[in-house]
Design an enzyme around this catalytic site. Structure first.
Site, short mmCIF file in Angstrom:
data_model
loop_
_atom_site.label_atom_id
_atom_site.label_comp_id
_atom_site.label_asym_id
_atom_site.label_seq_id
_atom_site.Cartn_x
_atom_site.Cartn_y
_atom_site.Cartn_z
N GLU A 114 -28.08 15.20 -19.12
CA GLU A 114 -27.92 13.76 -18.96
C GLU A 114 -26.53 13.47 -18.43
OE1 GLU A 114 -28.60 12.00 -22.85
OE2 GLU A 114 -30.20 13.45 -23.17
N LYS A 116 -22.96 11.89 -18.57
CA LYS A 116 -22.09 11.51 -19.67
C LYS A 116 -21.43 10.18 -19.29
CE LYS A 116 -18.50 13.39 -22.69
NZ LYS A 116 -17.71 12.19 -22.76
N ASP A 118 -19.24 7.02 -19.26
CA ASP A 118 -17.88 6.81 -19.74
C ASP A 118 -17.75 5.41 -20.34
OD1 ASP A 118 -15.32 7.37 -20.32
OD2 ASP A 118 -14.56 7.24 -18.28
N TYR A 222 -29.54 7.04 -25.79
CA TYR A 222 -29.90 8.43 -25.52
C TYR A 222 -30.17 9.27 -26.77
CZ TYR A 222 -24.81 8.56 -26.15
OH TYR A 222 -23.54 8.37 -26.62
N LYS A 310 -17.14 18.58 -18.59
CA LYS A 310 -16.22 17.56 -18.08
C LYS A 310 -15.93 17.83 -16.61
CE LYS A 310 -15.00 15.04 -21.73
NZ LYS A 310 -13.78 15.13 -22.46
N CYS A 404 22.85 6.15 -15.90
CA CYS A 404 21.72 5.52 -16.59
C CYS A 404 21.30 4.25 -15.85
CB CYS A 404 22.12 5.19 -18.03
SG CYS A 404 20.90 4.17 -18.87
N CYS A 407 22.41 1.20 -18.48
CA CYS A 407 23.78 0.88 -18.91
C CYS A 407 24.83 1.49 -17.98
CB CYS A 407 24.01 1.36 -20.33
SG CYS A 407 24.04 3.15 -20.49
N CYS A 422 20.66 9.77 -21.40
CA CYS A 422 21.73 8.81 -21.53
C CYS A 422 22.19 8.93 -22.98
CB CYS A 422 21.23 7.39 -21.26
SG CYS A 422 22.44 6.15 -21.73
N CYS A 427 23.52 1.93 -25.37
CA CYS A 427 22.68 1.63 -24.20
C CYS A 427 21.59 0.62 -24.63
CB CYS A 427 22.03 2.90 -23.67
SG CYS A 427 20.78 2.58 -22.40
S1 IVH Z 1 -24.93 12.87 -27.07
C1 IVH Z 1 -24.28 14.37 -31.40
N1 IVH Z 1 -25.37 11.93 -24.64
O1 IVH Z 1 -19.91 11.43 -25.07
C2 IVH Z 1 -24.17 14.14 -29.96
N2 IVH Z 1 -23.24 11.56 -25.63
O2 IVH Z 1 -18.50 13.80 -27.16
C3 IVH Z 1 -24.13 12.74 -29.58
N3 IVH Z 1 -21.72 10.22 -24.27
O3 IVH Z 1 -19.41 10.56 -28.41
C4 IVH Z 1 -23.70 12.52 -28.22
N4 IVH Z 1 -23.09 9.91 -22.58
O4 IVH Z 1 -19.89 8.68 -26.76
C5 IVH Z 1 -24.49 12.07 -25.66
N5 IVH Z 1 -25.89 11.10 -22.56
C6 IVH Z 1 -25.03 11.23 -23.55
C7 IVH Z 1 -23.73 10.67 -23.49
C8 IVH Z 1 -22.86 10.86 -24.57
C9 IVH Z 1 -21.89 9.65 -23.07
C10 IVH Z 1 -20.49 10.17 -25.08
C11 IVH Z 1 -20.70 9.81 -26.52
C12 IVH Z 1 -20.18 10.98 -27.32
C13 IVH Z 1 -19.37 11.74 -26.32
C14 IVH Z 1 -19.54 13.24 -26.51
#
Ligand code: IVH
Length: 667
Positions: A114, A116, A118, A222, A310, A404, A407, A422, A427
């Site tokens: 899935e 992630k 933000d 999710y 990530k 600085c 000052c 400094c 200052c």
């Molecule tokens: S699953 C127990 N699925 O990413 C696992 N997390 O550290 C629950 N997040 O705290 C998380 N999209 O805030 C999951 N498709 C997704 C997500 C997702 C964003 C965030 C969530 C979580 C952090 C993972």
């Protein structure tokens, strides 16, 4: 219209409105005109006004109504909201996959991948079909009840076809909404949100619900919390089930049968991420089959059946327009870059850090250069290096500041340190920054003294040292005359200053801004020496006895107390009755279970890891076997031999409910 007729019409309107809502906000496929929607809404509002007894929690009118009062109340999650471990490359994923295969004894594992999102995670609780709670994650154990604001998210159903349900997901703001909000803030000269996540978090935790109403927050769901109990076998089917219940899921999810398919998925979205219309910071990879979850298990913090990949920090190029130094509270000089505005990780960046002079010289970074810039997560963007092949002809070698910027005192730098300092104790910038730190939340927690106010009071000569804070009351008349400073805000500030006299020693130590003394060291010192006098009289050897306090920290503490000005300042604080003793109760963190040893046995309502984490969060320890040192045996059903042993050793046996009372009680 009589009540019975009104009731059936209200039901009809509610159903149509929620269905239209679903088509518009979840399916993105509107089926009626705005006028038709508004007309039905107005009719419903009118009927509910006439028959208030017929208003129900799931009425679409309830999305608009309701304001949050003074602050949000705490909500304890029924099962913890865990976070995920990270993966940064292909090897990490292979390792993750191998570990799962080992733990399950299987040779192939299916994963649901899935995006992630933000944003910030939320938990929704439905009882009797109705949305009764919407809470933020908080520390994972307890969050904030933001139900009123959650109801403003139109894609979240107020009523579902299933009686009881806990579902979790991510609240976010689309880039379009985010840019709109920031454009409005810019027009009003208000500070801009750094990124969509901050804006979404700020909005969800906004006490003024009318503001939430205006900003179109949205949510992807999710996570179906009790999936197994409810007969849902896999994450893939859990997502389908949520869709069946009319929740909005993120449609990009995909079932993958091995690591290479996962990797392809990652590559695909790494390329597509900027075309999505909302920000993602990675990919979440979850074992598909829920049956395997218990076998795979949990670490102290994370489930082992999922991982967050990530994306690497994005790198962009822009022109370096200027370099300027600034001075911090310790006197350290930081160099900052002024940039031609550039978009990076979804936000427009105009400034970045260049760290210190050595950093710039080593890389021969020059004003006018094109530079590479990176930004990882929340962190301030940083300049990486100049692009030498694009260097304009007219650039000249850059040289470090000698004085600085505040000052104009000569700066100092030793050969073994990269930073310039400094060292002028008078200052102005060092003093005002130091005062800001002294008042900050984690230090003396003095409210109502912003950077602006500190600068103002400093310029007027009322506030030149920490101890001056405790004399501000003498300038009552002068200060309340200043614009932006009424009687009330003055009194609030004085009250908060007076309250700070009761803070514990570790806060004071941290507040003083002694070099190398962060919160943790302050806490260790306070606990070990108990009073500021004892710390003041300690030698480097005595200080170094503490684990984690090395010679650098110890020397820095001794140096600090060798400066007559500092000693004088401390005696002034003592004269103002500022507490200089260790108080257990005012630690940085609530350590309700400090020094308490737990053993867990039997079946509890949630996995043991949950209770272990909870105990550790509150400062306690968990071990596997009972001894006379054990404080409590936390026992679920079928506790077995541990119960006997606890009874023999006179160890107190507590139930799950006793345990919750133990940590929640007395607050
Ligand atoms: S699953 C127990 N699925 O990413 C696992 N997390 O550290 C629950 N997040 O705290 C998380 N999209 O805030 C999951 N498709 C997704 C997500 C997702 C964003 C965030 C969530 C979580 C952090 C993972």
């Amino acid at each position: 219209m009589n009540q019975a007729a009104a009731q059936s019409r209200i039901e009809e309107l509610k159903q149509s409105l929620e269905e239209w809502n679903y088509q518009y906000y979840v399916l993105d496929n509107p089926s009626v005109s705005d006028q038709e929607y508004d007309r039905a809404m107005q009719e419903l509002i009118a009927l509910e006004q006439e028959f208030p007894a017929l208003i129900t929690l799931d009425s679409p009118t309830q999305r608009v109504s309701g304001t949050v009062s003074e602050k949000f109340s705490k909500y304890f999650h029924t099962s913890p909201m865990l976070s995920l471990g990270n993966a940064f490359n292909y090897e990490d994923l292979v390792h993750f996959d191998e570990q799962i295969k080992e733990l399950t004894g299987l040779s192939a594992i299916d994963y649901t991948c899935e995006l992630k999102i933000d944003g910030l995670s939320i938990s929704l609780v439905y009882q009797n079909h109705l949305l009764v709670m919407g809470a933020t994650r908080g520390d994972g154990i307890a969050g904030e009840d933001v139900t009123t604001n959650i109801k403003k998210i139109k894609s979240i159903p107020l009523k579902v076809a299933q009686p009881n349900l806990i579902v979790r997901g991510e609240v976010y703001l689309s880039l379009e909404e985010f840019n709109k909000i920031n454009a409005e803030r810019a027009a009003k000269d208000e500070p801009l949100f750094a990124n969509p996540r901050n804006a979404a978090a700020g909005t969800l935790r906004q006490l003024d619900s009318t503001i939430v109403q205006k900003r179109n927050l949205d949510a992807f769901l999710y996570y179906y919390v009790n999936a197994i109990e409810d007969g849902i076998p896999t994450q893939y089917e859990a997502l389908k089930h949520l869709e069946g219940l009319k929740f909005k899921t993120n449609k990009e999810y995909q079932l993958c049968h091995n690591v290479d398919e996962v990797w392809n998925y990652i590559q695909k979205y790494q390329d597509l991420r900027h075309q999505l219309g909302y920000e993602i910071d990675g990919i979440v990879i979850k074992v598909n089959d829920f049956k395997l979850y218990n076998r795979i298990g949990y670490t102290a913090k994370n489930p082992k059946w999922a991982v967050a990949y990530k994306f690497p920090a994005e790198i962009v190029t822009t022109k370096l327009v200027d370099i300027f130094p600034s001075v911090g509270r310790t006197g350290k000089i930081t160099y900052n870059a002024v940039l031609e505005p550039v978009r990076i990780a979804g936000t427009i960046v105009r400034a970045a850090t260049l760290h210190n002079g050595d950093f710039i010289i080593k890389r021969d970074i020059r004003i006018g250069d094109y530079v590479e810039l990176k930004k990882a997560g929340d962190i301030i963007p940083e300049v990486i290096q100049p692009l030498l092949d694009r260097r304009p002809e007219e650039t000249v070698k850059w040289t470090m500041a000698k004085k600085c910027p505040d000052c104009a005192n000569w700066l100092e730098k030793t050969d073994d340190e990269v930073d310039q300092y400094c060292v002028n104790s008078l200052c102005p910038k060092k003093i005002t920054r130091g005062l800001e730190h002294f008042c900050s939340r984690n230090a003396m927690n003095i409210e109502g003294v912003s950077e602006k106010i500190i600068n103002r009071l400093f310029d007027l000569g009322y506030l030149k040292s920490f101890s001056d804070l405790y004399l501000l009351e003498n300038y009552r008349n002068e200060i309340i005359e200043l614009d932006n400073f009424g009687e009330k805000s003055f009194q609030n500030m004085i009250d908060s200053i007076n309250r700070s006299k009761e803070k514990s020693l570790e806060r004071l130590l941290f507040a003083l801004g002694i070099r190398h003394v962060g919160q943790k060291t302050a806490q260790l010192l306070a606990k070990k020496f108990q009073t500021i006098n004892a710390i003041q009289n300690a030698t480097v050897e005595m200080l170094s006895v503490i684990n984690d306090v090395g010679p650098i920290v110890a020397t820095s503490v001794v140096d600090y107390f060798n400066v007559p000005n500092n000693v004088e300042e401390i005696s002034k604080l003592i004269n103002h009755n500022v507490n200089v003793k260790y108080l257990k109760s005012d630690s940085f963190v609530v350590q309700k279970l400090e020094n308490q040893r737990f053993v867990i046995t039997g079946t509890l309502s949630k996995p043991r890891e949950y209770f272990k984490e909870l105990i550790e969060n509150y400062g306690g320890h968990v071990s596997d076997s009972i001894s006379s040192k054990t404080t409590y045996l936390l026992a679920g059903t079928d506790g077995g031999s541990k119960l006997l042993k606890a009874a023999k050793l006179n160890v107190k046996i507590i139930s799950e409910i006793d345990f919750i009372n133990l940590i929640e009680g007395g607050e």
